[in-house]
Design a protein around this motif. Structure first.
Motif, PDB file in Angstrom:
ATOM      1  N   PRO A  49      -5.456  35.069 -17.374  1.00  0.00           N
ATOM      2  CA  PRO A  49      -5.159  36.049 -16.404  1.00  0.00           C
ATOM      3  C   PRO A  49      -4.184  35.576 -15.241  1.00  0.00           C
ATOM      4  N   GLY A  50      -4.098  34.248 -14.922  1.00  0.00           N
ATOM      5  CA  GLY A  50      -3.058  33.807 -14.065  1.00  0.00           C
ATOM      6  C   GLY A  50      -1.594  34.405 -14.180  1.00  0.00           C
ATOM      7  N   ASP A  51      -1.367  34.645 -15.759  1.00  0.00           N
ATOM      8  CA  ASP A  51      -0.149  34.948 -15.959  1.00  0.00           C
ATOM      9  C   ASP A  51       0.273  36.339 -15.578  1.00  0.00           C
ATOM     10  N   ILE A  52      -0.778  37.070 -15.243  1.00  0.00           N
ATOM     11  CA  ILE A  52      -0.570  38.585 -14.793  1.00  0.00           C
ATOM     12  C   ILE A  52       0.027  38.487 -13.222  1.00  0.00           C
ATOM     13  N   GLU A  53       1.180  39.146 -13.139  1.00  0.00           N
ATOM     14  CA  GLU A  53       1.694  39.239 -11.777  1.00  0.00           C
ATOM     15  C   GLU A  53       2.054  40.569 -11.372  1.00  0.00           C
ATOM     16  N   ILE A  54       1.260  41.022 -10.308  1.00  0.00           N
ATOM     17  CA  ILE A  54       1.233  42.383  -9.625  1.00  0.00           C
ATOM     18  C   ILE A  54       2.682  42.510  -8.873  1.00  0.00           C
ATOM     19  N   VAL A  55       3.573  43.250  -9.339  1.00  0.00           N
ATOM     20  CA  VAL A  55       4.861  43.281  -8.667  1.00  0.00           C
ATOM     21  C   VAL A  55       5.176  44.524  -7.846  1.00  0.00           C
ATOM     22  N   GLY A  56       4.291  45.739  -8.122  1.00  0.00           N
ATOM     23  CA  GLY A  56       4.324  46.899  -7.487  1.00  0.00           C
ATOM     24  C   GLY A  56       3.096  47.544  -7.346  1.00  0.00           C
ATOM     25  N   ALA A  57       2.790  48.395  -6.388  1.00  0.00           N
ATOM     26  CA  ALA A  57       1.759  49.262  -6.001  1.00  0.00           C
ATOM     27  C   ALA A  57       1.987  50.446  -5.371  1.00  0.00           C
ATOM     28  N   PHE A  58       1.011  51.556  -5.793  1.00  0.00           N
ATOM     29  CA  PHE A  58       1.447  52.968  -5.219  1.00  0.00           C
ATOM     30  C   PHE A  58       0.063  53.495  -4.719  1.00  0.00           C
ATOM     31  N   ASP A  59      -0.053  54.097  -3.608  1.00  0.00           N
ATOM     32  CA  ASP A  59      -1.221  54.767  -2.960  1.00  0.00           C
ATOM     33  C   ASP A  59      -0.873  55.688  -2.233  1.00  0.00           C
ATOM     34  N   ILE A  60      -1.939  56.584  -1.831  1.00  0.00           N
ATOM     35  CA  ILE A  60      -1.598  57.693  -0.976  1.00  0.00           C
ATOM     36  C   ILE A  60      -2.592  57.503   0.481  1.00  0.00           C
ATOM     37  N   ASP A  61      -3.374  56.511   0.587  1.00  0.00           N
ATOM     38  CA  ASP A  61      -4.409  56.201   1.747  1.00  0.00           C
ATOM     39  C   ASP A  61      -3.350  55.806   2.804  1.00  0.00           C
TER      40      ASP A  61
END
Length: 390
Positions: A49-61
């Motif tokens: 699991p630690g090999d997953i890297e979040i590189v972007g995120a979108f939301d509208i709140d």
């Protein structure tokens, strides 16, 4: 091994649990704890699991847009359990594209229970595609609210334009839709969907119990599954016009385990009500009525209580790593084994035992069943549902 680069669409409870889990298990491993409680695959194809890297995120709140990701995942209206918060993320949440992502009825509820739409222009396809390219995103996780048809299609188009895989965690039919499936196959992009199963949730429990009765000779005559919860997912689903695909997805997931599907008036599966104080706790009330040997009646009732979003992350943590393996192996189009095991509405339904066997074969040997787009299984179920849900 290189990181698995992921962009999140919808920084809600499910995203919060997934991101917490990535850091939680990485921290455990770094501390020498290899017990990995809660993981079906501590190591999947060489990836943890630690090999997953979040590189972007979108939301509208408004409480999330412009905020660091490690703050946004704990902002209102999120209300899932916080089990790991000892981390920082360099990612800032970007404004997404609103489209049909927010149901109008939510405006009638207190601000801390609903979305508060941020001011400013929505992201265009050019904006999203630029972020995906600049961050070298490999996989987009779609966590939009149920009923976000237009918004989901918007992000699916961005994936197709940039060569990015889509893991569609909601009941908008993309991966199980033959036309969309063919487009991903033609573009050489692997994808998985639709509508994530929980690790131990209402749908998987209902499926297993129904299949058990079927295999042991009992004939099911009627069944229901009623779910209550207090997160924004349940609040969103009070608007019944957004529930068409959700009802189809959950109903077909159970009906597919029966030799003869039940008549529409003998099966009811879906959300029942929004109970604010439950927060992210989901309670399932399940009943199966059947006839056994000699036609003698029997029935089964169960109550399941789970924290909804960590339950979801128990499957997405595997779907992400499987999708990475598929990209490395040059696969394209819907990933049947991955989708059949982790999703309620895959391109083709299998028993859960068969789906698990297929998944393990895929992980170990890289073998994926040949996929030829065919009419989605939901078509048969849709015709059996009441006209208002068809």
């Amino acid at each position: 091994m290189d990181k698995i680069r992921v962009t999140i669409v919808g920084v809600g409870n499910c995203a919060s649990s997934l991101i917490q889990g990535i850091y939680y298990y990485a921290d455990q491993l770094a501390a020498g704890d290899t017990s990995a409680v809660g993981l079906a695959h501590p190591d999947l194809g060489g990836y943890t699991p630690g090999d997953i890297e979040i590189v972007g995120a979108f939301d509208i709140d408004a409480r999330k847009v412009g905020k660091p990701l490690h703050e946004a995942i704990f902002a209102k209206p999120n209300n899932t359990k916080v089990f790991f918060d000892r981390f920082k993320s360099p990612i800032t949440v970007r404004m997404g594209n609103l489209l049909d992502g927010v149901a109008p009825h939510m405006a009638d509820y207190p601000v801390d229970q609903r979305f508060l739409v941020a001011e400013g222009p929505s992201a265009t396809r050019k904006d999203v595609e630029k972020l995906l390219r600049d961050t070298r995103t490999e996989i987009v996780m779609n966590y939009l609210p149920v009923g976000s048809q237009q918004a989901t299609e918007f992000y699916a188009e961005c994936c197709l334009a940039t060569g990015v895989s889509l893991i569609n965690c909601i009941p908008v039919f993309i991966v199980s839709n033959p036309a969309w499936a063919q487009r991903f196959a033609d573009a050489g992009i692997p994808c998985a969907g639709d509508d994530i199963k929980a690790q131990v949730g209402a749908t998987i429990t209902h499926r297993v119990l129904a299949r058990m009765m079927e295999e042991r000779g009992a004939r099911i005559t009627a069944t229901y599954q009623l779910n209550t919860g207090g997160n924004t997912d349940f609040l969103n689903m009070l608007e019944r016009t957004r529930l068409g695909s959700k009802k189809i997805s959950k109903t077909e997931a159970v009906q597919s385990q029966l030799g003869v599907p039940l008549p529409a008036d003998q099966v009811h599966i879906g959300p029942a009500d929004y109970v604010p104080w439950q927060k992210d706790n989901k309670v399932c009330f399940l009943r199966i009525e059947a006839k056994g040997f000699g036609g003698v009646p029997l029935n089964l009732e169960a109550r399941l209580s789970v924290e909804d979003s960590p339950n979801s992350a128990g499957e997405t943590i595997d779907a992400i790593r499987c999708c990475k393996l598929a990209r490395q192996r040059g696969l394209s189009g819907p990933l049947e084994a991955v989708s059949a095991f982790t999703m309620k509405h895959p391109p083709r339904q299998f028993t859960d035992a068969k789906a698990r066997e297929m998944l393990e074969t895929f992980i170990t040997n890289g073998v994926e069943p040949h996929y030829e787009p065919t009419p989605a299984p939901a078509a048969k179920v849709r015709s059996a549902l009441p006209a208002r849900m068809a």
